[in-house]
Motif scaffolding. Structure first.
Motif, mmCIF file in Angstrom:
data_model
loop_
_atom_site.group_PDB
_atom_site.id
_atom_site.type_symbol
_atom_site.label_atom_id
_atom_site.label_comp_id
_atom_site.label_asym_id
_atom_site.label_seq_id
_atom_site.Cartn_x
_atom_site.Cartn_y
_atom_site.Cartn_z
ATOM 1 N N ILE A 83 7.819 16.071 14.821
ATOM 2 C CA ILE A 83 7.018 14.852 14.796
ATOM 3 C C ILE A 83 6.946 14.386 13.351
ATOM 4 O O ILE A 83 6.726 15.192 12.451
ATOM 5 C CB ILE A 83 5.585 15.113 15.307
ATOM 6 C CG1 ILE A 83 5.605 15.561 16.770
ATOM 7 C CG2 ILE A 83 4.716 13.874 15.145
ATOM 8 C CD1 ILE A 83 4.266 16.039 17.279
ATOM 9 N N TRP A 84 7.163 13.079 13.137
ATOM 10 C CA TRP A 84 6.864 12.536 11.818
ATOM 11 C C TRP A 84 5.835 11.444 11.970
ATOM 12 O O TRP A 84 5.808 10.737 12.966
ATOM 13 C CB TRP A 84 8.116 12.114 11.053
ATOM 14 C CG TRP A 84 8.925 10.969 11.567
ATOM 15 C CD1 TRP A 84 9.699 10.947 12.682
ATOM 16 C CD2 TRP A 84 9.075 9.677 10.953
ATOM 17 N NE1 TRP A 84 10.317 9.729 12.804
ATOM 18 C CE2 TRP A 84 9.964 8.930 11.761
ATOM 19 C CE3 TRP A 84 8.560 9.086 9.809
ATOM 20 C CZ2 TRP A 84 10.335 7.634 11.448
ATOM 21 C CZ3 TRP A 84 8.953 7.786 9.509
ATOM 22 C CH2 TRP A 84 9.826 7.086 10.323
ATOM 23 N N THR A 85 4.916 11.380 11.008
ATOM 24 C CA THR A 85 3.827 10.420 11.074
ATOM 25 C C THR A 85 3.820 9.565 9.821
ATOM 26 O O THR A 85 4.254 10.001 8.747
ATOM 27 C CB THR A 85 2.455 11.113 11.208
ATOM 28 O OG1 THR A 85 2.196 11.859 10.029
ATOM 29 C CG2 THR A 85 2.403 12.010 12.418
ATOM 30 N N LEU A 86 3.340 8.337 9.974
ATOM 31 C CA LEU A 86 3.146 7.406 8.863
ATOM 32 C C LEU A 86 1.723 6.892 8.916
ATOM 33 O O LEU A 86 1.223 6.568 9.988
ATOM 34 C CB LEU A 86 4.087 6.203 8.973
ATOM 35 C CG LEU A 86 5.558 6.441 8.702
ATOM 36 C CD1 LEU A 86 6.343 5.171 8.999
ATOM 37 C CD2 LEU A 86 5.778 6.857 7.277
ATOM 38 N N HIS B 27 10.319 1.813 1.717
ATOM 39 C CA HIS B 27 10.198 1.846 3.175
ATOM 40 C C HIS B 27 11.177 2.856 3.774
ATOM 41 O O HIS B 27 11.657 2.702 4.881
ATOM 42 C CB HIS B 27 10.392 0.447 3.772
ATOM 43 C CG HIS B 27 11.724 -0.147 3.479
ATOM 44 N ND1 HIS B 27 12.034 -0.709 2.284
ATOM 45 C CD2 HIS B 27 12.825 -0.247 4.243
ATOM 46 C CE1 HIS B 27 13.273 -1.150 2.307
ATOM 47 N NE2 HIS B 27 13.778 -0.871 3.486
ATOM 48 N N ASN B 28 11.466 3.895 2.987
ATOM 49 C CA ASN B 28 12.273 4.986 3.509
ATOM 50 C C ASN B 28 12.010 6.263 2.710
ATOM 51 O O ASN B 28 11.452 6.224 1.618
ATOM 52 C CB ASN B 28 13.756 4.643 3.498
ATOM 53 C CG ASN B 28 14.317 4.566 2.096
ATOM 54 O OD1 ASN B 28 13.611 4.219 1.154
ATOM 55 N ND2 ASN B 28 15.574 4.884 1.948
ATOM 56 N N TYR B 29 12.387 7.383 3.295
ATOM 57 C CA TYR B 29 12.231 8.684 2.648
ATOM 58 C C TYR B 29 13.435 9.532 3.017
ATOM 59 O O TYR B 29 13.756 9.697 4.195
ATOM 60 C CB TYR B 29 10.939 9.363 3.099
ATOM 61 C CG TYR B 29 10.779 10.763 2.566
ATOM 62 C CD1 TYR B 29 10.498 10.993 1.224
ATOM 63 C CD2 TYR B 29 10.907 11.864 3.398
ATOM 64 C CE1 TYR B 29 10.349 12.276 0.735
ATOM 65 C CE2 TYR B 29 10.748 13.150 2.920
ATOM 66 C CZ TYR B 29 10.476 13.347 1.583
ATOM 67 O OH TYR B 29 10.340 14.615 1.096
ATOM 68 N N LEU B 30 14.126 10.058 2.019
ATOM 69 C CA LEU B 30 15.298 10.887 2.241
ATOM 70 C C LEU B 30 14.890 12.353 2.153
ATOM 71 O O LEU B 30 14.516 12.837 1.088
ATOM 72 C CB LEU B 30 16.378 10.566 1.201
ATOM 73 C CG LEU B 30 17.756 11.140 1.457
ATOM 74 C CD1 LEU B 30 18.330 10.581 2.750
ATOM 75 C CD2 LEU B 30 18.675 10.813 0.301
ATOM 76 N N ALA C 295 0.838 -1.199 0.000
ATOM 77 C CA ALA C 295 0.000 0.000 0.000
ATOM 78 C C ALA C 295 0.878 1.257 0.000
ATOM 79 O O ALA C 295 2.055 1.217 0.338
ATOM 80 C CB ALA C 295 -0.911 0.013 1.223
ATOM 81 N N THR C 296 0.275 2.358 -0.366
ATOM 82 C CA THR C 296 0.955 3.644 -0.334
ATOM 83 C C THR C 296 1.021 4.138 1.109
ATOM 84 O O THR C 296 0.085 3.970 1.874
ATOM 85 C CB THR C 296 0.183 4.668 -1.189
ATOM 86 O OG1 THR C 296 0.095 4.170 -2.516
ATOM 87 C CG2 THR C 296 0.866 6.008 -1.201
ATOM 88 N N VAL C 297 2.142 4.744 1.457
ATOM 89 C CA VAL C 297 2.340 5.285 2.793
ATOM 90 C C VAL C 297 2.390 6.809 2.686
ATOM 91 O O VAL C 297 3.055 7.351 1.817
ATOM 92 C CB VAL C 297 3.650 4.752 3.422
ATOM 93 C CG1 VAL C 297 3.945 5.426 4.739
ATOM 94 C CG2 VAL C 297 3.590 3.260 3.593
ATOM 95 N N VAL C 298 1.658 7.477 3.571
ATOM 96 C CA VAL C 298 1.687 8.934 3.628
ATOM 97 C C VAL C 298 2.586 9.330 4.791
ATOM 98 O O VAL C 298 2.338 8.953 5.935
ATOM 99 C CB VAL C 298 0.272 9.527 3.817
ATOM 100 C CG1 VAL C 298 0.339 11.036 3.959
ATOM 101 C CG2 VAL C 298 -0.622 9.126 2.669
ATOM 102 N N ARG D 84 4.596 16.817 3.362
ATOM 103 C CA ARG D 84 3.630 15.714 3.284
ATOM 104 C C ARG D 84 3.844 15.054 1.939
ATOM 105 O O ARG D 84 3.787 15.716 0.904
ATOM 106 C CB ARG D 84 2.197 16.227 3.379
ATOM 107 C CG ARG D 84 1.172 15.110 3.360
ATOM 108 C CD ARG D 84 -0.246 15.678 3.492
ATOM 109 N NE ARG D 84 -1.189 14.647 3.847
ATOM 110 C CZ ARG D 84 -1.865 13.933 2.949
ATOM 111 N NH1 ARG D 84 -1.686 14.141 1.665
ATOM 112 N NH2 ARG D 84 -2.708 13.010 3.351
ATOM 113 N N THR D 85 4.127 13.754 1.952
ATOM 114 C CA THR D 85 4.412 13.047 0.712
ATOM 115 C C THR D 85 3.836 11.646 0.745
ATOM 116 O O THR D 85 3.729 11.041 1.807
ATOM 117 C CB THR D 85 5.935 13.005 0.433
ATOM 118 O OG1 THR D 85 6.170 12.438 -0.836
ATOM 119 C CG2 THR D 85 6.685 12.243 1.501
ATOM 120 N N LYS D 86 3.461 11.145 -0.441
ATOM 121 C CA LYS D 86 2.985 9.770 -0.582
ATOM 122 C C LYS D 86 4.121 8.939 -1.166
ATOM 123 O O LYS D 86 4.753 9.340 -2.142
ATOM 124 C CB LYS D 86 1.769 9.699 -1.492
ATOM 125 C CG LYS D 86 0.537 10.305 -0.882
ATOM 126 C CD LYS D 86 -0.668 10.113 -1.773
ATOM 127 C CE LYS D 86 -1.907 10.688 -1.116
ATOM 128 N NZ LYS D 86 -3.102 10.470 -1.932
#
Length: 105
Positions: free
Chosen positions: A60-63, A44-47, A18-21, A37-39
């Protein structure tokens, strides 16, 4: 933080693809300001490279998973992770040394 030019946010892979926000917030006095805010799909990571938007403080970061299938109406739980950024070590208070006699006649 000083020697870094990016922050790598990592999490466990989801099994269904699934897509993760991902959302990143700056927290100050109980208020949250959205920074990014990115999709993200199939990762399983974001730089995060735009470190100019960050300074010292609480963040704060949210998934949250969002499904592209028929289960779209199903509410997925949001994972919230707080963290702090320190830009540099705080210097110690200076030690002022003065001679015992400052003026002699």
């Amino acid at each position: 933080m000083t020697p870094l030019n990016s922050i790598n946010f990592k999490w466990e892979k989801n099994s269904n693809g699934a897509t993760v926000v991902l959302e990143l917030y700056k927290e100050k006095s109980g208020n949250k300001k959205l920074i990014v805010r990115t999709k993200i799909k199939s990762a399983h990571n974001y730089l995060f490279k735009d470190l100019n938007n960050l300074d010292e403080g609480n963040f704060i970061w949210t998934l949250q998973e969002s499904s592209d299938s028929e289960e779209e109406g199903k509410i997925r739980p949001k994972t919230t992770i707080p963290f702090k950024i320190y830009l540099s070590n705080k210097p110690e208070a200076p030690k002022i040394k003065t001679p015992e006699k400052i003026y002699v006649e």
